[in-house]
Design an enzyme around this catalytic site. Structure first.
Site, PDB file in Angstrom:
ATOM      1  N   ASP A  34      -6.457  17.404  17.603  1.00 48.22           N
ATOM      2  CA  ASP A  34      -5.281  17.183  16.753  1.00 48.22           C
ATOM      3  C   ASP A  34      -5.645  17.471  15.298  1.00 48.22           C
ATOM      4  O   ASP A  34      -6.487  18.343  15.037  1.00 48.22           O
ATOM      5  CB  ASP A  34      -4.784  15.733  16.966  1.00 48.22           C
ATOM      6  CG  ASP A  34      -3.274  15.612  16.803  1.00 48.22           C
ATOM      7  OD1 ASP A  34      -2.814  15.762  15.660  1.00 48.22           O
ATOM      8  OD2 ASP A  34      -2.561  15.369  17.789  1.00 48.22           O
ATOM      9  N   HIS A 103      -0.737  13.072  11.796  1.00 48.54           N
ATOM     10  CA  HIS A 103      -0.352  13.166  13.214  1.00 48.54           C
ATOM     11  C   HIS A 103      -1.505  12.727  14.125  1.00 48.54           C
ATOM     12  O   HIS A 103      -1.318  11.944  15.063  1.00 48.54           O
ATOM     13  CB  HIS A 103       0.063  14.613  13.500  1.00 48.54           C
ATOM     14  CG  HIS A 103       0.629  14.860  14.854  1.00 48.54           C
ATOM     15  ND1 HIS A 103      -0.162  15.088  15.967  1.00 48.54           N
ATOM     16  CD2 HIS A 103       1.911  14.933  15.305  1.00 48.54           C
ATOM     17  CE1 HIS A 103       0.605  15.295  17.027  1.00 48.54           C
ATOM     18  NE2 HIS A 103       1.866  15.201  16.646  1.00 48.54           N
ATOM     19  N   SER A 403       4.547  14.313  21.450  1.00 44.35           N
ATOM     20  CA  SER A 403       3.221  14.030  20.869  1.00 44.35           C
ATOM     21  C   SER A 403       2.881  12.555  20.958  1.00 44.35           C
ATOM     22  O   SER A 403       1.714  12.189  21.108  1.00 44.35           O
ATOM     23  CB  SER A 403       3.205  14.406  19.382  1.00 44.35           C
ATOM     24  OG  SER A 403       2.858  15.739  19.193  1.00 44.35           O
TER      25      SER A 403
END
Lengths: 609, 116
Positions: A34, A103, A403
């Site tokens: 990520d 994120h 996600s």
């Protein structure tokens, strides 16, 4: 995560159940590919954790504002991949595994974050934040940079390193339509369970990505939590209720209303007013920046789903409320009748459980069938992905997307790995799919979209993840990795067709049922040795399903049993997919259910398809 | 064109237990195509050597075509490159059948994936 793990049934204090039995995931390593990680977050504290698992062969790569001592017994490794980047790509970035985007931190804390008390977003969604496997360890691979660009070359390097490092689970909340990470098969061949987000291009069908048969593809769902926000009109005694993340407790009255969409409103007229907007087809497209800049005092959006409230998080202390179309119409009617109408918006509250029907598949969650591989039913499973509060730098913020659903499953897979270290990735996937829920309180799970409908396997695969049933699935559909290699064949060849339809997946998809078709499957008894299972078939309408044998008897010496499933049409159908299921039931706790999707095709003319 | 872009070369299962040998084989392959060890060294960005074999390198289109030709003897190319100009827009790939690439050697431009 202040509620999502409880919603999954992962009760932190209960002395039984998957979370407890798996020792909270201790000893299992989750690799996260990520945007990196924010190591100082309380979610990555290693308090109470034992030593780093001895199988770990990775490294803690130092870099900008990320020294080797920022790895600990929680973040056991960190690597970053910037060799393909230009100096411009690195603007605003850290040349290290430190997460500038947030994120990756959100995802990592959802999968394996430690228990953190007193977490909320301005008082909303208050509780203990934690990952699904709070004692699992994290291996961080930063392959995504800037606003979230993930070079395929860097992701492949991360997969290769993860195989070397000894991770048990790989979690990837990224992808691209019409693109698959075939190299993930090498990870699976090394015993790594690979979990992918299914994509955010729903509710349109044929949008699911990351649909390779050896990976677990995760859809997003809502949970039983809402943030009701009361709207009061000056000319009415009745209140309207929408949802928002509005947290200003000073009750103020605002002038109502300017009508339009965020794009078409005459922004010069917005100053000092609440703007009532018809939202675009997807609330994810809302960009509430223009109107505040024009001096608007608030926005009320007419929306058909409330599953991306974080889209209006940037409104900050300005009220941005999502309401259904009926409420929007009533407000508009009142404003039309009274040009001096005032509106009061009260700060949102947190409702949990009971009053909200959940889970529902999120509108944005990508839907099957896979445009590339309709022979394999995708997605596989659904998990909470709407309005998830998790770690962002030193704070906690809401994010929504597949996600966010993906790391919930990665964490649960880590728990299962802790409990059953000998289970193959295929058995783990089988357990997830066959034990998933299709209903709650006797009501079928719904799917948000246009229109809202009862969810089907192209929305959620086997259904909504049910961790506590995973512990003991009874039977499993295992796959010999060599069978995946057999898929690498010429599609014009009949042996190829056989390899596709007989791949031992916990689902059956027949994209072109023209004539009676037989599919082979084999189940492995992973429960009590002496067991007898009986087939329970739910046929798609107009399709007959015959299972042979319909009774499977297992013993200590007979752990595997094969069976045939024959599909034939009872009527001449043409076109759309029909859904059903096949379950093996032992009359007790085990109900081993797989989803079925069939598209009968009467005419061979493609124009009829 | 002399413009270089990032390509991903997938060479299937690793042929050596020693990862350094695998990386050396990638350099050898690139040296053959590019003509010098230095240029091969400068071009290679990532070397996949633990779970599978392959590499990512900055290449011109004609260099990529040469690599495609060199690996074409061992196996077919992936649909991304099979009979298709390597600069073909991504939309083309959706319209052709795809094989599973577990044992499939390939070269293709590295695409950019997005967070979900």
């Amino acid at each position: 995560t202040t509620h999502s793990q409880d919603f999954l049934g992962l009760d932190y204090t209960k002395p039984t159940g998957l979370l407890h039995d798996a020792k909270y995931g201790d000893g299992v390593i989750i690799g996260i590919i990520d945007t990196g990680i924010w190591p100082e977050s309380a979610s990555f504290s290693d308090d109470g954790l034992g030593p780093v698992p001895s199988k770990w062969k990775g490294t803690c790569q130092t870099g900008q504002e990320f020294s080797s001592n920022q790895c600990n017994r929680k973040i056991i490794g960190a690597r970053w991949y910037d060799k393909h980047l230009t100096p411009k790509d690195l603007e605003g970035e850290y040349r290290s595994a430190r997460d500038a985007n947030s994120h990756g931190t959100h995802v990592a804390s959802t999968a394996a974050g430690a228990l953190v008390p007193n977490v909320s977003f301005h008082g909303l969604a208050a509780g203990y934040a934690r990952g699904a496997a709070p004692h699992a360890r994290l291996a961080v691979y930063k392959a995504c940079w800037g606003q979230g660009d993930c070079s395929e070359a860097a992701v492949m390097q991360a997969i290769d390193d993860a195989i070397h490092d000894g991770v048990d689970v790989l979690s990837l909340s990224l992808g691209l339509p019409s693109s698959e990470y075939y190299t993930s098969l090498h990870a699976v061949n090394n015993g790594i369970a690979v979990v992918f987000a299914a994509g955010n291009d729903g509710p349109a069908p044929r949008t699911v990505t990351n649909a390779s048969p050896w990976v677990i593809s995760v859809a997003s769902a809502t949970m039983d939590r809402a943030f009701p926000t009361v709207i009061t009109l000056s000319n009415s005694t009745s209140n309207f209720v929408g949802q928002s993340l509005f947290y200003d407790t000073d009750d103020k009255n605002y002038n109502c209303c300017l009508f339009g969409t965020p794009e078409t409103s005459n922004v010069t007229l917005a100053a000092g007013k609440i703007v009532l907007c018809n939202s675009p087809s997807s609330v994810s497209l809302i960009s509430p920046t223009i109107l505040p800049e024009a001096g608007a005092k608030g926005i009320i959006f007419a929306a058909y789903a409330f599953d991306i409230l974080d889209a209006v998080e940037s409104c900050g202390s300005m009220p941005c409320v999502l309401v259904d179309f009926e409420v929007a119409q009533q407000i508009k009617q009142s404003a039309d009748e009274n040009t001096a109408l005032l509106v009061k918006v009260t700060a949102a509250q947190t409702w949990i459980g009971g009053e909200v029907l959940a889970p529902k598949i999120s509108a944005f969650s990508s839907r099957g069938p896979s445009p590339l591989y309709p022979e394999f039913l995708k997605p596989d499973i659904a998990a909470p992905g709407s309005n998830i509060l998790a770690a962002v730098k030193d704070s906690y913020k809401f994010k929504s997307g597949t996600s966010m659903a993906c790391p919930h499953v990665s964490g649960v897979v880590a728990l299962l790995k802790a409990l059953h270290p000998d289970w193959s990735p295929a058995i783990i996937k089988s357990a997830l799919v066959t034990t998933a829920s299709n209903e709650k309180y006797g009501l079928p799970i719904l799917a948000d979209g246009l229109p809202q409908k009862i969810a089907d396997p192209f929305d959620y695969g086997g259904g909504f993840i049910n961790p506590n049933r995973l512990v003991d699935p009874g039977l499993a559909y295992d796959v010999d990795p060599k069978d995946y290699i057999a898929l690498d064949c010429d599609s014009a060849n009949s042996s190829c067709e056989s390899a596709y339809k007989n791949l031992n997946l916990p689902s059956i998809a027949i994209p072109n049922l023209k004539q009676p078709t037989t599919v082979l499957r084999t189940v492995t008894n992973v429960g009590q040795a002496d067991a007898v299972y009986k087939a329970v078939v739910q046929s798609p309408p107009g399709v007959q399903i015959l299972v042979e044998p319909s009774i499977l008897q297992f013993s200590l010496s007979k752990k595997k049993q094969s069976f045939k499933v024959t599909f034939s049409m009872t009527h001449k159908f043409q076109g759309g997919y029909l859904f059903g299921s096949l379950a093996w039931c032992d009359g007790g706790a085990h109900y081993v259910r797989i989803p079925i999707a069939v598209r009968p095709v009467h005419s061979s003319s493609s124009s009829f398809h | 064109s002399t413009t270089k872009k990032l390509y991903v070369v997938y060479l299937g299962d690793k042929q050596h237990e020693d990862p350094e040998q695998t990386t050396a084989s990638h350099h050898d392959m690139l040296t053959t195509i590019l003509g010098s060890k230095e240029e091969a060294h400068d071009s290679i960005i990532y070397s996949y050597k633990h779970g599978f074999s392959g590499f990512a390198a900055m290449l011109t289109e004609s260099q990529a075509q040469d690599i495609a030709g060199s690996i074409n003897g061992a196996a077919e190319l992936t649909p991304t490159t099979r009979g298709v100009d390597l600069t073909t827009p991504a939309c083309f790939t959706a319209s052709i059948s795809i094989h599973y690439a577990a044992s499939y050697l390939s070269i293709k431009p590295s695409s950019v994936h997005r967070l979900h």
